[in-house]
Design a protein around this motif. Structure first.
Motif, PDB file in Angstrom:
ATOM      1  N   VAL A 168       0.847  -1.201   0.000  1.00 22.50           N
ATOM      2  CA  VAL A 168       0.000   0.000   0.000  1.00 22.50           C
ATOM      3  C   VAL A 168       0.884   1.253   0.000  1.00 22.50           C
ATOM      4  O   VAL A 168       0.630   2.215  -0.744  1.00 22.50           O
ATOM      5  N   THR A 169       1.936   1.212   0.820  1.00 19.00           N
ATOM      6  CA  THR A 169       2.868   2.347   0.872  1.00 19.00           C
ATOM      7  C   THR A 169       3.500   2.587  -0.491  1.00 19.00           C
ATOM      8  O   THR A 169       3.573   3.717  -0.976  1.00 19.00           O
ATOM      9  N   ILE A 206      -2.924   8.268   4.004  1.00 21.06           N
ATOM     10  CA  ILE A 206      -3.545   8.668   5.267  1.00 21.06           C
ATOM     11  C   ILE A 206      -3.884   7.420   6.093  1.00 21.06           C
ATOM     12  O   ILE A 206      -3.766   6.292   5.601  1.00 21.06           O
ATOM     13  N   GLU A 207      -4.304   7.651   7.331  1.00 24.13           N
ATOM     14  CA  GLU A 207      -4.527   6.549   8.266  1.00 24.13           C
ATOM     15  C   GLU A 207      -5.496   5.500   7.688  1.00 24.13           C
ATOM     16  O   GLU A 207      -5.315   4.305   7.857  1.00 24.13           O
ATOM     17  N   ARG A 208      -6.546   5.994   6.967  1.00 25.39           N
ATOM     18  CA  ARG A 208      -7.516   5.071   6.376  1.00 25.39           C
ATOM     19  C   ARG A 208      -6.855   4.088   5.414  1.00 25.39           C
ATOM     20  O   ARG A 208      -7.283   2.950   5.288  1.00 25.39           O
ATOM     21  N   ASN A 209      -5.862   4.570   4.676  1.00 25.75           N
ATOM     22  CA  ASN A 209      -5.190   3.709   3.717  1.00 25.75           C
ATOM     23  C   ASN A 209      -4.328   2.679   4.437  1.00 25.75           C
ATOM     24  O   ASN A 209      -4.234   1.522   4.038  1.00 25.75           O
ATOM     25  N   ARG A 210      -3.708   3.136   5.523  1.00 23.36           N
ATOM     26  CA  ARG A 210      -2.873   2.255   6.339  1.00 23.36           C
ATOM     27  C   ARG A 210      -3.709   1.114   6.913  1.00 23.36           C
ATOM     28  O   ARG A 210      -3.273  -0.030   6.988  1.00 23.36           O
ATOM     29  N   GLY A 260      -4.846  -3.032  -6.380  1.00 25.53           N
ATOM     30  CA  GLY A 260      -5.409  -2.056  -5.461  1.00 25.53           C
ATOM     31  C   GLY A 260      -4.907  -2.246  -4.049  1.00 25.53           C
ATOM     32  O   GLY A 260      -3.977  -3.026  -3.794  1.00 25.53           O
ATOM     33  N   THR A 261      -5.519  -1.525  -3.128  1.00 23.04           N
ATOM     34  CA  THR A 261      -4.997  -1.485  -1.769  1.00 23.04           C
ATOM     35  C   THR A 261      -5.650  -2.490  -0.808  1.00 23.04           C
ATOM     36  O   THR A 261      -5.047  -2.855   0.194  1.00 23.04           O
TER      37      THR A 261
END
Lengths: 417, 417
Positions: A102-103, A115-119, A136-137
């Motif tokens: 994701v990073t 952002i935190e949501r993605n983490r 995708g993530t």
């Protein structure tokens, strides 16, 4: 051999209120079918904890494999991941490889701050096997319980499709799948009941392991033979033999002897003959061109279209005579003819088909009602054929019917000319 | 007020093996929603007696209303009618008004001889209320059992849609339906997670009777507020107020403040400004034109397109200079510009948008990979703007992304020019 059953569970309020049309489960159904897995049922439910829970119970009762899509996004209405964690008795942990992925996506591809949501997308239940989402993530997840397999995938079609490659491999490793074979015939010209009457004898004498289905779709009818068996080679032979009989009985309405759309069928004829085509559209507004160009490789035989949605384009670009438009109207045999002949000249192809009609809901008159369509096909050698249609359906359906009939009309014209 | 729940049951193997995409249940979901009925679940099952039977049991447990589509055709694989007859404990009888209707259709409309299979369409269980199918031969049927309503409709979309008018009226007569309200915002430019972050505070403070959903679709994100309540007037006011707040927070990415597709949003702008547009497409192959002309009334502002799928059409019809094509290539800012400027001249509209790109799977190079797209917008006054996109998705998705972005690019261009 026992059939191996799968159930598909799609999660999201948007499916229930009809704001989104579910194409995912059709794709999943097709792919499972190819490897001999029979889809027992599809269930669509909303983002409600209890409904998801109960549906997982039901689905695992009826099938050995449960495929779940949707509800994995980064927003608050997505509850599938915590639910799966509780359902399978796990606890949430950070999955390091997913976090790195994701990073990487945010830093190198999206070039946006994470952002935190993605983490959070990298958190998964510790009782699952993570399936990497290359597109995708949100990671895919696999759970096992009482000999049954559960797969959870995001609802974004491209991400789901890519994850399905892994899912199908795992299914084939974990289960012995039976042989399943389909043969599909594409026909046009006879309605469902007349087809059924025509092949009544064939259908009544089908062996018990083979089913025949009728799939009507905008003037076309697909006939599909499906056979199940233990021995793949024998099943292939059996289906091939039956298919030959079916084909010979329906030769007069045959469009294609494989499961392809009509726009691919016309492409095959053109490729075989090494010929090219173009279109001139009015009422269909580019839909025929769109259908033709959906087929990868269509640029080999399809050159383009002029859509004269406004009459000024018919005159100024397609050079339809003002006199023709005034005397016969835009929806007439004469206008369709001129459109076809002039478009072929402008685009220098071997064949051209032109359509002009009234799709509705408005625009119809007593003499020219909604659903009236003129189709003209022409060739470089100057041959020309026309046909009038009266569809009398809704706008959407009229557009589909016009496109399908225009393509089949040109297909037959090409074969004969 | 308690929510009134409905379940949708779709019958047919073609749905399970994915040969047909189910659009019916999306339509039914939308229509039920409008009258305050909440869809609890959708179940798709095959033409199997036991599966249909069990699903009817399940559906009537979870909902007060069960809507069934499919399985009513004249062919042997359709078993729904005899099943419903047994399920509701009736016996089959000939329904005289239906027989007359079917006879009329064959004699007066289809102008084809009627065969025994068609006559059979007029047989119904004696325990049902027949709903006349104005669009076809298979009648709709209503059954009542233990205070629950069951509707059976054919799977042909136009027939089902017409029958739904009667079905909705009956539901509103038999049940007191709660108030339900939706407000939808169409946005473009921010991904789901960034939108969520931006309106985090708004979302966290929503009253318990209102839900917010994110519906991403090819670069666009729809935000939908849904509220339930007993008092319609109060609910409308509440939703209107919340929607105003949401709109003001997302003004910078707002495309439309109603649930319309982007092709309708651009149409509204053109109608307001009394302006016209045309398109020049390459890689999208007529899809932009198709989307625009799907909107009834689009002929008021949309004149047509030239699809130059083959480069010869770019030169011969769109008059793109050979030099430009040779020096910069078909997928370039320069070519897109010439396409837009020349198409606008040819079709004499106020605005034009042109696209040229590589949709894949083949055709990409190191310098120009699959997903590269150039979009150019121009106006009669000679203003011109271009933008490069890099989509890197699959063919189908690239076509969708290109169309959506081209329409939004032109929409903003029109507003500013």
């Amino acid at each position: 051999m026992e059939k191996l059953f799968a159930s598909i569970v799609t999660i999201g309020d948007e499916l229930l209120i009809g704001q989104v049309i579910d194409t995912n489960s059709a794709f999943i159904g097709q792919e499972l079918n190819k490897i001999g897995v029979t889809v027992k049922a599809k269930h669509a439910i909303g983002d409600e904890w209890k409904d998801i829970w109960n549906t997982l119970n039901e689905a695992s009762k009826e099938s050995s494999i449960v495929l779940i899509t949707g509800g994995l996004g980064p927003t608050a209405d997505d509850i599938t991941k915590p639910l799966l964690c509780e359902y399978f008795g796990g606890k949430m942990i950070l999955h390091q490889p997913t976090l790195e992925w994701v990073t990487y996506l945010f830093e190198e591809i999206f070039k946006r701050p994470m952002i935190e949501r993605n983490r959070k997308q990298a958190e998964v239940p510790d009782c699952c096997t993570v399936l990497k989402n290359e597109k995708g993530t949100a990671p895919g997840m696999m759970f096992e319980k009482d000999g049954k397999l559960f797969f959870s995938m995001p609802g974004v079609p491209s991400e789901m499709k890519n994850l399905m490659i892994q899912v199908l491999q795992i299914i084939q490793q974990k289960f012995k799948t039976p042989a399943i074979e389909h043969r599909t015939l594409l026909t046009m010209g006879l309605g469902e009941s007349f087809l059924a009457e025509h092949i009544k004898n064939f259908e009544e004498n089908l062996p018990p392991n083979v089913k025949l289905a009728y799939l009507p779709n905008y003037g076309l009818v697909r006939l599909r033979l499906t056979g199940h068996g233990e021995n793949k080679t024998q099943l292939v032979q059996q289906l091939d033999d039956l298919f030959q009989v079916l084909k010979s009985q329906l030769n007069h309405v045959l469009v294609a002897d494989e499961d392809i759309p009509i726009e691919a069928a016309i492409g095959k004829v053109l490729l075989e003959k090494k010929k090219t085509m173009c279109t001139a559209e009015s009422c269909t507004g580019g839909y025929i061109a769109h259908k033709l160009t959906e087929i990868p490789g269509s640029s080999q035989y399809y050159f383009g279209t002029i859509v004269s949605y406004d009459n000024s384009i018919k005159q100024n670009v397609l050079k339809v005579k003002q006199e023709t438009l005034e005397k016969f109207g835009a929806v007439s045999e004469e206008t369709a003819k001129e459109m076809a002949v002039n478009a072929l000249k402008l685009m220098s192809t071997d064949y051209c088909v032109a359509v002009s009609g009234i799709m509705g809901p408005t625009g119809g008159t007593v003499e020219k009602p909604v659903g009236l369509v003129w189709i003209a096909a022409t060739s470089k050698e100057g041959k020309i054929e026309t046909k009038q249609f009266n569809f009398r359906f809704e706008r959407r359906r009229n557009i589909e019917m016009t496109a399908t009939n225009a393509l089949n009309f040109l297909r037959k014209f090409i074969i004969e000319n």
